[in-house]
Scaffold this motif. Structure first.
Motif, PDB file in Angstrom:
ATOM      1  N   GLU A   1      41.500  38.156  46.351  1.00  0.00           N
ATOM      2  CA  GLU A   1      41.417  39.574  46.024  1.00  0.00           C
ATOM      3  C   GLU A   1      42.065  39.834  44.667  1.00  0.00           C
ATOM      4  O   GLU A   1      43.176  39.366  44.403  1.00  0.00           O
ATOM      5  N   MET A   2      41.355  40.551  43.812  1.00  0.00           N
ATOM      6  CA  MET A   2      41.871  40.854  42.476  1.00  0.00           C
ATOM      7  C   MET A   2      41.599  42.334  42.182  1.00  0.00           C
ATOM      8  O   MET A   2      40.656  42.677  41.456  1.00  0.00           O
ATOM      9  N   PRO A   3      42.405  43.218  42.745  1.00  0.00           N
ATOM     10  CA  PRO A   3      42.167  44.669  42.600  1.00  0.00           C
ATOM     11  C   PRO A   3      42.226  45.151  41.156  1.00  0.00           C
ATOM     12  O   PRO A   3      41.640  46.192  40.828  1.00  0.00           O
ATOM     13  N   ASN A   4      42.911  44.422  40.290  1.00  0.00           N
ATOM     14  CA  ASN A   4      43.018  44.831  38.886  1.00  0.00           C
ATOM     15  C   ASN A   4      42.183  43.939  37.971  1.00  0.00           C
ATOM     16  O   ASN A   4      42.485  43.782  36.789  1.00  0.00           O
ATOM     17  N   PHE A   5      41.132  43.377  38.518  1.00  0.00           N
ATOM     18  CA  PHE A   5      40.289  42.435  37.765  1.00  0.00           C
ATOM     19  C   PHE A   5      39.689  43.078  36.513  1.00  0.00           C
ATOM     20  O   PHE A   5      39.247  44.222  36.522  1.00  0.00           O
ATOM     21  N   THR A   6      39.693  42.303  35.429  1.00  0.00           N
ATOM     22  CA  THR A   6      38.939  42.637  34.225  1.00  0.00           C
ATOM     23  C   THR A   6      38.208  41.365  33.812  1.00  0.00           C
ATOM     24  O   THR A   6      38.557  40.253  34.257  1.00  0.00           O
ATOM     25  N   LEU A   7      37.221  41.496  32.958  1.00  0.00           N
ATOM     26  CA  LEU A   7      36.466  40.321  32.513  1.00  0.00           C
ATOM     27  C   LEU A   7      37.356  39.319  31.782  1.00  0.00           C
ATOM     28  O   LEU A   7      37.040  38.131  31.720  1.00  0.00           O
ATOM     29  N   GLU A   8      38.478  39.783  31.254  1.00  0.00           N
ATOM     30  CA  GLU A   8      39.431  38.890  30.594  1.00  0.00           C
ATOM     31  C   GLU A   8      39.939  37.810  31.558  1.00  0.00           C
ATOM     32  O   GLU A   8      40.343  36.730  31.135  1.00  0.00           O
ATOM     33  N   ASP A   9      39.902  38.114  32.847  1.00  0.00           N
ATOM     34  CA  ASP A   9      40.362  37.154  33.848  1.00  0.00           C
ATOM     35  C   ASP A   9      39.460  35.930  33.952  1.00  0.00           C
ATOM     36  O   ASP A   9      39.820  34.939  34.604  1.00  0.00           O
ATOM     37  N   LEU A  10      38.296  35.990  33.323  1.00  0.00           N
ATOM     38  CA  LEU A  10      37.365  34.858  33.347  1.00  0.00           C
ATOM     39  C   LEU A  10      37.698  33.822  32.272  1.00  0.00           C
ATOM     40  O   LEU A  10      37.143  32.715  32.284  1.00  0.00           O
ATOM     41  N   LYS A  11      38.576  34.161  31.356  1.00  0.00           N
ATOM     42  CA  LYS A  11      38.932  33.224  30.289  1.00  0.00           C
ATOM     43  C   LYS A  11      39.500  31.929  30.870  1.00  0.00           C
ATOM     44  O   LYS A  11      40.375  31.945  31.729  1.00  0.00           O
ATOM     45  N   GLY A  12      38.963  30.803  30.386  1.00  0.00           N
ATOM     46  CA  GLY A  12      39.438  29.500  30.837  1.00  0.00           C
ATOM     47  C   GLY A  12      39.026  29.146  32.251  1.00  0.00           C
ATOM     48  O   GLY A  12      39.576  28.217  32.852  1.00  0.00           O
ATOM     49  N   LYS A  13      38.042  29.864  32.801  1.00  0.00           N
ATOM     50  CA  LYS A  13      37.608  29.642  34.181  1.00  0.00           C
ATOM     51  C   LYS A  13      36.144  29.203  34.236  1.00  0.00           C
ATOM     52  O   LYS A  13      35.391  29.363  33.282  1.00  0.00           O
TER      53      LYS A  13
END
Length: 341
Positions: free
Chosen positions: A129-141
């Motif tokens: 669960e990532m309630p504060n998800f932004t597309l920046e969270d995809l970096k390095g993934k």
């Protein structure tokens, strides 16, 4: 590669596809004899296409004198192959398939005559669960993105680039590794088995992942992609020429369903489509319907605008998948939708 599938189209048969069992028939045997049979090859089976299932469950196709056989082709390449080989009369898929076929010089190319959805219908699913998800969270993934050349992958990449992210395999530098090595139909299973950090998924698959505790929906891709003709109905040029009356009946039934969905509640939509999604509860389908309504996924009428096609080709150009633009007046025919509306 998708662009080369035409050379083997004639060898593909619908017997290799997954039959959904969603056949629309009438209990009156005498009336059934008068129905025109139309086989629809859909690119995948998803609540994203709710108006289509509404047209079936509410009897709108029958009212127009049509008997519908629905088959799940599991991919735009196979859907287009079924259409061109004559195994299906109508294809439901992304219009990018029509562009590829037209640009290959195929004389009997596919023409889009009715639009069903107007934005991306997929969601990004995370492992937690990532309630504060932004597309920046995809970096390095790593993220499972779909088949190369397909609209789901191209739209994902378009949204990532639009938001300043770089696609590549250098994860230490913050690049997003968008994987295309897993077939679209197998992505949910691969993700559940431990592949990648994120995946994209349509409904009801995304909700099923949440139900199983193997994934969590964190954002809608359609929210950022803008309005594009994500899925439309098409038929070959020759079929359109010889069967315009059948396609008029088809489009009229679809339009009835689109208007019905516009006025119906989320629960009414869920109840109408539930026979085609027996593995999902009414509550789950209500949630899904609400999500698709929130992003304005469904067209309110079947008219396919030129602006929409241009937006799609912009997405394709950004993905490096468009050799040349296809003329709107060649791969789109709005005459039937205009008459019906």
């Amino acid at each position: 590669m998708f662009k080369k599938f035409i050379t083997v189209a004639s060898s593909l048969a619908l017997s290799a596809m997954c039959l959904t069992g969603c056949n629309q028939t009438t209990t009156d045997k005498e009336a059934k004899k008068t129905l025109d049979k139309v086989t629809i090859a859909e690119v995948t089976h998803s609540v994203f296409y709710a108006p289509q299932y509404v047209a079936m469950s509410q009897g709108f196709f029958e009212e127009e004198g049509l008997e519908i056989d629905l088959v799940n082709a599991q991919g735009a390449d196979k859907t287009m192959a079924a259409l061109i080989s004559g195994e299906a009369q109508v294809g439901l898929m992304g219009p990018e398939a029509s562009i590829y076929v037209y640009n290959q010089g195929n004389e009997n190319y596919a023409v889009n005559f009715a639009q069903l959805t107007k934005t991306d219908g997929s969601f990004i699913v995370a492992r937690e669960e990532m309630p504060n998800f932004t597309l920046e969270d995809l970096k390095g993934k790593d993220i499972l993105g779909g088949r190369k050349g397909g609209v789901p992958l191209m739209t994902l990449e378009y949204v990532l680039k639009k938001n300043g992210l770089t696609i590549g395999t250098n994860k230490e530098a913050g690049e997003v590794n968008v994987r295309t090595d897993v077939q679209f139909a197998a992505m949910a299973g691969a993700f559940a088995a431990g592949e990648a950090d994120f995946t994209t998924a349509f409904e009801p698959t995304a909700t099923q992942l949440e139900k199983e505790g193997t994934g969590y929906i964190v954002t809608s891709i359609g929210k950022d992609s803008g309005k594009i003709p994500y899925t439309a109905y098409s038929a070959t040029k020759s079929y359109m020429k010889d069967n315009k009356e059948v396609l008029e009946k088809f489009t009229r039934a679809l339009y009835k369903a689109q208007m019905w969905c516009k006025d119906a509640t989320d629960k009414e939509i869920a109840e109408a489509i539930q026979p085609y999604f027996e593995d999902n509860s009414i509550d789950e389908l209500v949630t899904v319907a609400k999500q698709y309504r929130k992003i304005g996924a469904w067209c309110e009428n079947p008219y396919f605008k030129e602006e929409s096609l241009n937006n799609l080709m912009k997405v394709m150009e950004t993905a490096g998948e468009l050799e040349k633009e296809a003329p709107y007046d060649k791969i789109v025919d709005t005459s039937i939708a205009q008459d019906v509306i």
